[in-house]
Write a protein that holds these residues in place. Structure first.
Motif, PDB file in Angstrom:
ATOM      1  N   UNK A   1       0.546 -29.167  69.681  1.00 32.53           N
ATOM      2  CA  UNK A   1       1.170 -30.478  69.858  1.00 32.53           C
ATOM      3  C   UNK A   1       2.298 -30.393  70.880  1.00 32.53           C
ATOM      4  N   UNK A   2       3.159 -29.369  70.734  1.00 33.89           N
ATOM      5  CA  UNK A   2       4.261 -29.191  71.690  1.00 33.89           C
ATOM      6  C   UNK A   2       3.710 -29.034  73.100  1.00 33.89           C
ATOM      7  N   UNK A   3       2.701 -28.186  73.253  1.00 36.50           N
ATOM      8  CA  UNK A   3       2.129 -27.956  74.566  1.00 36.50           C
ATOM      9  C   UNK A   3       1.575 -29.216  75.192  1.00 36.50           C
ATOM     10  N   UNK A   4       0.860 -30.002  74.401  1.00 33.30           N
ATOM     11  CA  UNK A   4       0.252 -31.226  74.930  1.00 33.30           C
ATOM     12  C   UNK A   4       1.304 -32.237  75.354  1.00 33.30           C
ATOM     13  N   UNK A   5       2.321 -32.430  74.538  1.00 25.07           N
ATOM     14  CA  UNK A   5       3.324 -33.453  74.850  1.00 25.07           C
ATOM     15  C   UNK A   5       4.230 -33.031  75.996  1.00 25.07           C
ATOM     16  N   UNK A   6       4.633 -31.772  76.042  1.00 23.00           N
ATOM     17  CA  UNK A   6       5.477 -31.313  77.139  1.00 23.00           C
ATOM     18  C   UNK A   6       4.699 -31.312  78.450  1.00 23.00           C
ATOM     19  N   UNK A   7       3.427 -31.003  78.377  1.00 23.94           N
ATOM     20  CA  UNK A   7       2.624 -30.955  79.596  1.00 23.94           C
ATOM     21  C   UNK A   7       2.508 -32.339  80.232  1.00 23.94           C
ATOM     22  N   UNK A   8       2.443 -33.381  79.420  1.00 23.80           N
ATOM     23  CA  UNK A   8       2.323 -34.744  79.937  1.00 23.80           C
ATOM     24  C   UNK A   8       3.655 -35.289  80.451  1.00 23.80           C
ATOM     25  N   UNK A   9       4.743 -34.704  79.992  1.00 26.05           N
ATOM     26  CA  UNK A   9       6.059 -35.253  80.289  1.00 26.05           C
ATOM     27  C   UNK A   9       6.572 -34.790  81.650  1.00 26.05           C
ATOM     28  N   UNK A  10       7.357 -35.647  82.293  1.00 24.26           N
ATOM     29  CA  UNK A  10       8.040 -35.298  83.540  1.00 24.26           C
ATOM     30  C   UNK A  10       9.516 -34.994  83.298  1.00 24.26           C
ATOM     31  N   UNK A  11       9.903 -34.879  82.033  1.00 23.52           N
ATOM     32  CA  UNK A  11      11.308 -34.641  81.684  1.00 23.52           C
ATOM     33  C   UNK A  11      11.678 -33.187  82.001  1.00 23.52           C
ATOM     34  N   UNK A  12      12.776 -32.969  82.715  1.00 19.37           N
ATOM     35  CA  UNK A  12      13.208 -31.599  83.033  1.00 19.37           C
ATOM     36  C   UNK A  12      13.886 -30.935  81.846  1.00 19.37           C
ATOM     37  N   UNK A  13      13.086 -30.480  80.881  1.00 23.08           N
ATOM     38  CA  UNK A  13      13.612 -29.848  79.680  1.00 23.08           C
ATOM     39  C   UNK A  13      13.110 -28.416  79.631  1.00 23.08           C
ATOM     40  N   UNK A  14      13.979 -27.472  79.342  1.00 25.29           N
ATOM     41  CA  UNK A  14      13.624 -26.055  79.356  1.00 25.29           C
ATOM     42  C   UNK A  14      13.190 -25.621  77.962  1.00 25.29           C
ATOM     43  N   UNK A  15      12.080 -24.925  77.888  1.00 26.55           N
ATOM     44  CA  UNK A  15      11.476 -24.533  76.623  1.00 26.55           C
ATOM     45  C   UNK A  15      11.820 -23.088  76.310  1.00 26.55           C
ATOM     46  N   UNK A  16      12.355 -22.840  75.109  1.00 32.85           N
ATOM     47  CA  UNK A  16      12.666 -21.492  74.651  1.00 32.85           C
ATOM     48  C   UNK A  16      11.574 -21.085  73.665  1.00 32.85           C
ATOM     49  N   UNK A  17      10.621 -20.320  74.130  1.00 34.12           N
ATOM     50  CA  UNK A  17       9.456 -19.969  73.320  1.00 34.12           C
ATOM     51  C   UNK A  17       9.744 -18.711  72.499  1.00 34.12           C
ATOM     52  N   UNK A  18      10.484 -18.909  71.417  1.00 33.67           N
ATOM     53  CA  UNK A  18      10.914 -17.765  70.591  1.00 33.67           C
ATOM     54  C   UNK A  18       9.915 -17.425  69.486  1.00 33.67           C
ATOM     55  N   UNK A  19       8.846 -18.196  69.365  1.00 33.49           N
ATOM     56  CA  UNK A  19       7.968 -18.061  68.201  1.00 33.49           C
ATOM     57  C   UNK A  19       7.244 -16.724  68.160  1.00 33.49           C
ATOM     58  N   UNK A  20       6.554 -16.377  69.235  1.00 38.42           N
ATOM     59  CA  UNK A  20       5.753 -15.156  69.221  1.00 38.42           C
ATOM     60  C   UNK A  20       6.623 -13.911  69.057  1.00 38.42           C
ATOM     61  N   UNK A  21       7.693 -13.821  69.823  1.00 38.68           N
ATOM     62  CA  UNK A  21       8.534 -12.622  69.767  1.00 38.68           C
ATOM     63  C   UNK A  21       9.234 -12.489  68.417  1.00 38.68           C
ATOM     64  N   UNK A  22       9.529 -13.628  67.777  1.00 36.94           N
ATOM     65  CA  UNK A  22      10.168 -13.581  66.461  1.00 36.94           C
ATOM     66  C   UNK A  22       9.164 -13.270  65.357  1.00 36.94           C
ATOM     67  N   UNK A  23       7.881 -13.541  65.613  1.00 36.55           N
ATOM     68  CA  UNK A  23       6.851 -13.280  64.606  1.00 36.55           C
ATOM     69  C   UNK A  23       6.762 -11.801  64.252  1.00 36.55           C
ATOM     70  N   UNK A  24       7.115 -10.927  65.193  1.00 27.19           N
ATOM     71  CA  UNK A  24       7.046  -9.487  64.941  1.00 27.19           C
ATOM     72  C   UNK A  24       8.167  -9.001  64.020  1.00 27.19           C
ATOM     73  N   UNK A  25       9.197  -9.849  63.779  1.00 26.23           N
ATOM     74  CA  UNK A  25      10.431  -9.382  63.148  1.00 26.23           C
ATOM     75  C   UNK A  25      10.500  -9.712  61.654  1.00 26.23           C
ATOM     76  N   UNK A  26       9.558  -9.231  60.883  1.00 23.54           N
ATOM     77  CA  UNK A  26       9.601  -9.407  59.433  1.00 23.54           C
ATOM     78  C   UNK A  26      10.776  -8.670  58.803  1.00 23.54           C
ATOM     79  N   UNK A  27      11.389  -7.775  59.569  1.00 21.60           N
ATOM     80  CA  UNK A  27      12.517  -6.979  59.075  1.00 21.60           C
ATOM     81  C   UNK A  27      13.854  -7.696  59.142  1.00 21.60           C
ATOM     82  N   UNK A  28      13.926  -8.811  59.867  1.00 18.18           N
ATOM     83  CA  UNK A  28      15.219  -9.370  60.269  1.00 18.18           C
ATOM     84  C   UNK A  28      15.698 -10.540  59.415  1.00 18.18           C
ATOM     85  N   UNK A  29      14.950 -10.909  58.373  1.00 14.40           N
ATOM     86  CA  UNK A  29      15.337 -12.033  57.514  1.00 14.40           C
ATOM     87  C   UNK A  29      16.466 -11.648  56.558  1.00 14.40           C
ATOM     88  N   UNK A  30      17.128 -12.676  56.046  1.00 10.25           N
ATOM     89  CA  UNK A  30      18.213 -12.426  55.096  1.00 10.25           C
ATOM     90  C   UNK A  30      17.693 -11.880  53.772  1.00 10.25           C
TER      91      UNK A  30
END
Length: 445
Positions: free
Chosen positions: A369-398
């Protein structure tokens, strides 16, 4: 090397041609003036003209869902046009266009990690102070994100503070965005004398404000877990199971964001209540409420459209930078990464090593959904794609190493897995990396 040939006719021959055409003196004078202006200012005119024709996409980052990906992994790529005629606010350089800073690996870095000590930052909420609450190891603090093919620029607290001089930076979203907000303050506050900084909470508009007085700068957090108006907008009392969001209500909170120089949005976790989500069509003040249930992904799409529309209408492209942080993954089921049944992040001290690990399919749907909506938009908004890199970090939760909201029962105490928090992250830790990525996209887009 070939020499440049002279033009086929000189200025004198041009004049003779004009004379032979027997033009009137007035017309000849006008043509001569036009020719003179074109020669003198031609480059400037072409630049102005080209900017008028230049599409908004030339200033924008777009998300593209990479075709052919498996159902377990969605990679969002940033499309960058080859020519960017307009320099983004605050940028001082650029990242190699061949390098995706969100694709890489975690490397052990005991000499440079953590970036600050938990005990040195008094602004960390007790829900995130894992060492204070008995976590026996510090390994989760020692990992550094290493992009493939390039290095992240080192976080420069002095540069960040000087850039924010006389400005406002605001994180808008849920408790995960609050964690990133607190991380940013921890990265900066040691450069500011105690008497020149303060932290204040305003319950009336759900804001927490850190002020760097000598810089006339504020770094703020605004609680809006859905971005839109909802029945969960109270920053303290928001534990509502039957969640409800009002359609088309971005301005309800947005009026508090206008004029902010750096905005960092997030919204994800609070939408994850099941396959359906309730949307209010009218007003919360209506005696009889018009409520419809829609698929969760479509409800989330509504929020993305509203956010992008609000940014387009309210941001000043010459002064404002807007960022959106993607979903923060949880690690509530150890079977997802091949662990023991009935486990979760509790007692996890190592990283997930499978580079294709993704997690639940619900996250995949939201990323699409994010990909589809951002792709259609002309808004200059910077995307911080932290999902994949954070997925590896099962050790880092409280996990269990935090202040508990309510007293634990004997049954819970006997089974720590039952009350481990596998959503939020210890500080210092993973969310400091999110801010390093924010720093990179802000100054080296």
């Amino acid at each position: 090397m070939h020499k440049m040939k002279s033009p086929p006719f000189s200025s004198s021959s041009s004049f003779s041609v004009l004379r032979k055409a027997r033009l009137s003196p007035y017309l000849f004078t006008l043509l001569a003036f036009i020719l003179f202006v074109a020669v003198l200012y031609g480059e400037d005119l072409m630049c102005i003209f080209s900017r008028q024709l230049e599409p908004a996409a030339a200033f924008s980052d777009h998300l593209v869902v990479k075709p052919g990906e498996s159902t377990h992994r969605v990679q969002l790529k940033i499309f960058r046009p080859q020519k960017q005629r307009q320099k983004l606010p605050f940028s001082i350089g650029k990242t190699d266009p061949e390098c995706d800073i969100f694709t890489g690996r975690w490397v052990w870095d005991e000499s440079n990690r953590p970036l600050y000590e938990e005990s040195e930052c008094p602004y960390i909420q007790p829900q995130l102070t894992c060492q204070e609450h008995g976590r026996p190891d510090k390994d989760y603090q020692k990992w550094r994100w290493q992009p493939d093919g390039c290095d992240l620029p080192s976080f420069n607290a002095t540069l960040m503070l000087e850039t924010l001089r006389g400005k406002r930076m605001m994180f808008v979203g849920d408790s995960l965005n609050r964690g990133q907000y607190v991380s940013m303050i921890c990265l900066l506050h040691s450069l500011i004398p105690d008497e020149a900084k303060s932290m204040e909470t305003f319950d009336s508009d759900s804001r927490t404000v850190f002020t760097a007085k000598d810089y006339n700068a504020t770094i703020e957090f605004y609680w809006a877990p859905f971005l839109l108006e909802s029945n969960s907008d109270n920053a303290v009392n928001h534990r509502i199971s039957d969640r409800l969001v009002r359609k088309g209500s971005m301005n309800y909170h947005g009026k508090h964001w206008k004029g902010v120089d750096v905005l960092v949005f997030n919204t994800y976790l609070w939408w994850m209540t099941g396959q359906k989500f309730k949307i209010l069509q009218g007003s919360f003040e209506d005696e009889v409420k018009d409520i419809v249930e829609v698929p969760t992904a479509e409800a989330y799409r509504m929020a993305m459209k509203s956010m992008l529309r609000w940014v387009r209408r309210n941001m000043d492209r010459n002064k404002t930078r807007v960022f959106f942080t993607s979903m923060s993954p949880s690690h509530g089921k150890s079977i997802d990464w091949g662990g023991e049944p009935n486990g979760n992040c509790y007692n996890q001290t190592s990283l997930i090593e499978d580079p294709n690990y993704w997690g639940s399919d619900s996250r995949k749907n939201i990323m699409e959904v994010i990909g589809e909506e951002f792709r259609k938009s002309k808004v200059p908004i910077s995307f911080l794609n932290i999902t994949q890199l954070s997925s590896y970090r099962k050790d880092a939760h409280t996990s269990i190493y935090k202040k508990q909201w309510s007293p634990l029962t004997p049954e819970q105490l006997a089974n720590p897995v039952s009350y481990a928090d596998c959503v939020h992250w210890c500080l210092p830790g993973l969310q400091d990396t999110w801010n390093e990525l924010l720093f990179a996209k802000m100054f080296y887009p």
